[in-house]
Design a protein around this motif. Sequence first.
Motif, PDB file in Angstrom:
ATOM      1  N   ILE A  60     -52.621  33.205 -39.304  1.00 50.69           N
ATOM      2  CA  ILE A  60     -51.737  32.436 -38.494  1.00 50.69           C
ATOM      3  C   ILE A  60     -51.499  30.878 -39.141  1.00 50.69           C
ATOM      4  O   ILE A  60     -51.003  29.933 -38.562  1.00 50.69           O
ATOM      5  CB  ILE A  60     -52.387  32.249 -37.219  1.00 50.69           C
ATOM      6  CG1 ILE A  60     -53.694  31.743 -37.145  1.00 50.69           C
ATOM      7  CG2 ILE A  60     -51.961  33.724 -36.656  1.00 50.69           C
ATOM      8  CD1 ILE A  60     -54.038  31.535 -35.625  1.00 50.69           C
ATOM      9  N   ALA A  69     -44.790  33.032 -32.325  1.00 49.31           N
ATOM     10  CA  ALA A  69     -44.888  33.429 -33.592  1.00 49.31           C
ATOM     11  C   ALA A  69     -46.370  33.716 -33.816  1.00 49.31           C
ATOM     12  O   ALA A  69     -46.970  34.884 -33.845  1.00 49.31           O
ATOM     13  CB  ALA A  69     -44.386  32.966 -34.628  1.00 49.31           C
ATOM     14  N   LYS A  80     -46.141  43.379 -36.779  1.00 51.98           N
ATOM     15  CA  LYS A  80     -46.229  42.958 -35.400  1.00 51.98           C
ATOM     16  C   LYS A  80     -45.724  43.883 -34.093  1.00 51.98           C
ATOM     17  O   LYS A  80     -45.775  43.754 -33.039  1.00 51.98           O
ATOM     18  CB  LYS A  80     -45.575  41.542 -35.183  1.00 51.98           C
ATOM     19  CG  LYS A  80     -46.318  40.632 -35.973  1.00 51.98           C
ATOM     20  CD  LYS A  80     -45.377  39.152 -35.798  1.00 51.98           C
ATOM     21  CE  LYS A  80     -45.723  38.445 -36.637  1.00 51.98           C
ATOM     22  NZ  LYS A  80     -45.069  38.003 -37.805  1.00 51.98           N
ATOM     23  N   GLN A 117     -43.525  41.595 -42.117  1.00 52.55           N
ATOM     24  CA  GLN A 117     -43.831  40.934 -40.751  1.00 52.55           C
ATOM     25  C   GLN A 117     -43.590  41.511 -39.500  1.00 52.55           C
ATOM     26  O   GLN A 117     -44.547  41.647 -38.406  1.00 52.55           O
ATOM     27  CB  GLN A 117     -43.774  39.423 -40.769  1.00 52.55           C
ATOM     28  CG  GLN A 117     -44.263  38.768 -41.964  1.00 52.55           C
ATOM     29  CD  GLN A 117     -45.817  38.599 -41.915  1.00 52.55           C
ATOM     30  OE1 GLN A 117     -46.358  38.198 -40.800  1.00 52.55           O
ATOM     31  NE2 GLN A 117     -46.595  39.241 -42.758  1.00 52.55           N
ATOM     32  N   TYR A 120     -48.728  33.974 -31.166  1.00 49.62           N
ATOM     33  CA  TYR A 120     -49.020  34.857 -30.288  1.00 49.62           C
ATOM     34  C   TYR A 120     -48.765  36.104 -30.818  1.00 49.62           C
ATOM     35  O   TYR A 120     -49.735  37.012 -30.516  1.00 49.62           O
ATOM     36  CB  TYR A 120     -48.234  34.626 -28.805  1.00 49.62           C
ATOM     37  CG  TYR A 120     -48.519  35.760 -27.998  1.00 49.62           C
ATOM     38  CD1 TYR A 120     -49.773  35.857 -27.070  1.00 49.62           C
ATOM     39  CD2 TYR A 120     -47.831  36.699 -27.820  1.00 49.62           C
ATOM     40  CE1 TYR A 120     -50.175  36.742 -26.629  1.00 49.62           C
ATOM     41  CE2 TYR A 120     -48.016  37.671 -26.671  1.00 49.62           C
ATOM     42  CZ  TYR A 120     -49.000  37.659 -26.162  1.00 49.62           C
ATOM     43  OH  TYR A 120     -49.411  38.895 -25.184  1.00 49.62           O
ATOM     44  N   ALA A 121     -47.515  36.440 -31.369  1.00 50.20           N
ATOM     45  CA  ALA A 121     -47.269  37.676 -31.737  1.00 50.20           C
ATOM     46  C   ALA A 121     -48.347  38.266 -32.878  1.00 50.20           C
ATOM     47  O   ALA A 121     -48.732  39.387 -32.815  1.00 50.20           O
ATOM     48  CB  ALA A 121     -45.993  37.822 -32.466  1.00 50.20           C
ATOM     49  N   HIS A 122     -48.791  37.274 -33.848  1.00 50.85           N
ATOM     50  CA  HIS A 122     -49.941  37.486 -34.587  1.00 50.85           C
ATOM     51  C   HIS A 122     -50.873  37.923 -34.007  1.00 50.85           C
ATOM     52  O   HIS A 122     -51.823  39.151 -34.340  1.00 50.85           O
ATOM     53  CB  HIS A 122     -50.214  36.452 -35.759  1.00 50.85           C
ATOM     54  CG  HIS A 122     -49.251  36.641 -36.794  1.00 50.85           C
ATOM     55  ND1 HIS A 122     -49.330  37.100 -38.154  1.00 50.85           N
ATOM     56  CD2 HIS A 122     -47.956  35.941 -36.947  1.00 50.85           C
ATOM     57  CE1 HIS A 122     -48.386  36.926 -38.877  1.00 50.85           C
ATOM     58  NE2 HIS A 122     -47.684  36.101 -38.263  1.00 50.85           N
ATOM     59  N   ARG A 152     -51.735  38.961 -30.825  1.00 49.00           N
ATOM     60  CA  ARG A 152     -51.494  40.124 -30.146  1.00 49.00           C
ATOM     61  C   ARG A 152     -51.713  41.405 -30.775  1.00 49.00           C
ATOM     62  O   ARG A 152     -52.444  42.432 -30.455  1.00 49.00           O
ATOM     63  CB  ARG A 152     -50.129  40.135 -29.778  1.00 49.00           C
ATOM     64  CG  ARG A 152     -49.740  41.553 -28.661  1.00 49.00           C
ATOM     65  CD  ARG A 152     -48.287  41.366 -28.183  1.00 49.00           C
ATOM     66  NE  ARG A 152     -47.219  41.246 -29.027  1.00 49.00           N
ATOM     67  CZ  ARG A 152     -46.898  42.446 -29.923  1.00 49.00           C
ATOM     68  NH1 ARG A 152     -47.162  43.772 -29.381  1.00 49.00           N
ATOM     69  NH2 ARG A 152     -45.967  41.982 -30.815  1.00 49.00           N
ATOM     70  N   VAL A 153     -51.349  41.498 -32.192  1.00 45.07           N
ATOM     71  CA  VAL A 153     -51.839  42.787 -32.951  1.00 45.07           C
ATOM     72  C   VAL A 153     -53.091  42.687 -33.865  1.00 45.07           C
ATOM     73  O   VAL A 153     -53.227  43.489 -34.496  1.00 45.07           O
ATOM     74  CB  VAL A 153     -50.721  43.327 -33.789  1.00 45.07           C
ATOM     75  CG1 VAL A 153     -49.344  43.414 -33.018  1.00 45.07           C
ATOM     76  CG2 VAL A 153     -50.362  41.985 -34.898  1.00 45.07           C
ATOM     77  N   ILE A 177     -42.375  44.609 -33.997  1.00 42.03           N
ATOM     78  CA  ILE A 177     -41.024  44.210 -33.571  1.00 42.03           C
ATOM     79  C   ILE A 177     -40.094  45.092 -34.553  1.00 42.03           C
ATOM     80  O   ILE A 177     -40.277  45.218 -35.684  1.00 42.03           O
ATOM     81  CB  ILE A 177     -40.964  42.649 -33.813  1.00 42.03           C
ATOM     82  CG1 ILE A 177     -41.916  41.854 -33.123  1.00 42.03           C
ATOM     83  CG2 ILE A 177     -39.404  42.279 -33.591  1.00 42.03           C
ATOM     84  CD1 ILE A 177     -42.197  40.344 -33.694  1.00 42.03           C
ATOM     85  N   SER A 222     -53.928  40.273 -36.085  1.00 44.21           N
ATOM     86  CA  SER A 222     -53.811  39.648 -37.353  1.00 44.21           C
ATOM     87  C   SER A 222     -54.069  38.015 -37.088  1.00 44.21           C
ATOM     88  O   SER A 222     -54.031  37.409 -36.086  1.00 44.21           O
ATOM     89  CB  SER A 222     -52.154  39.411 -37.616  1.00 44.21           C
ATOM     90  OG  SER A 222     -51.932  38.510 -38.775  1.00 44.21           O
TER      91      SER A 222
END
Length: 118
Positions: free
Chosen positions: A94, A82, A37, A33, A84-86, A88-89, A39, A91
């Motif tokens: 959610i 979390a 993302k 994950q 937002y991170a999905h 953003r890329v 990270i 994905s």
Amino acid sequence: MSAAYLTLTILGVVFNGAAAVTCLIGHDYPKTQADMKGIDRKWVPVLGSLLAAGTVGLAAGLVVPVLGTLAAIGLILYFIGAIYAHLRVGSRDIVGGIVFLATAAAVLVLGLLDHGAW
């Protein structure tokens, strides 16, 4: 203490505790994950520690309500990040984040209704 507040708090402890353990033991799922993302994997244990702190805070909130309130707020912020991170890329996976977010929000609202802010 209402039955709904107690039930959702226990559910939040179980959900977040399991997620924290998954991150802290080095399971592959949080690592993939993080990769998806963008990270760095070194952040996975940090994120697991934040989840563990939220878990302990929710459980402690059953005895000291202000800790539960603060933990729920922290978890809400965590899961907004979390989700937002999905997004953003690109994905759209959610649903899990929304379930965790909704659980933390419900614990916060029911806690405030049950015992007030502090």
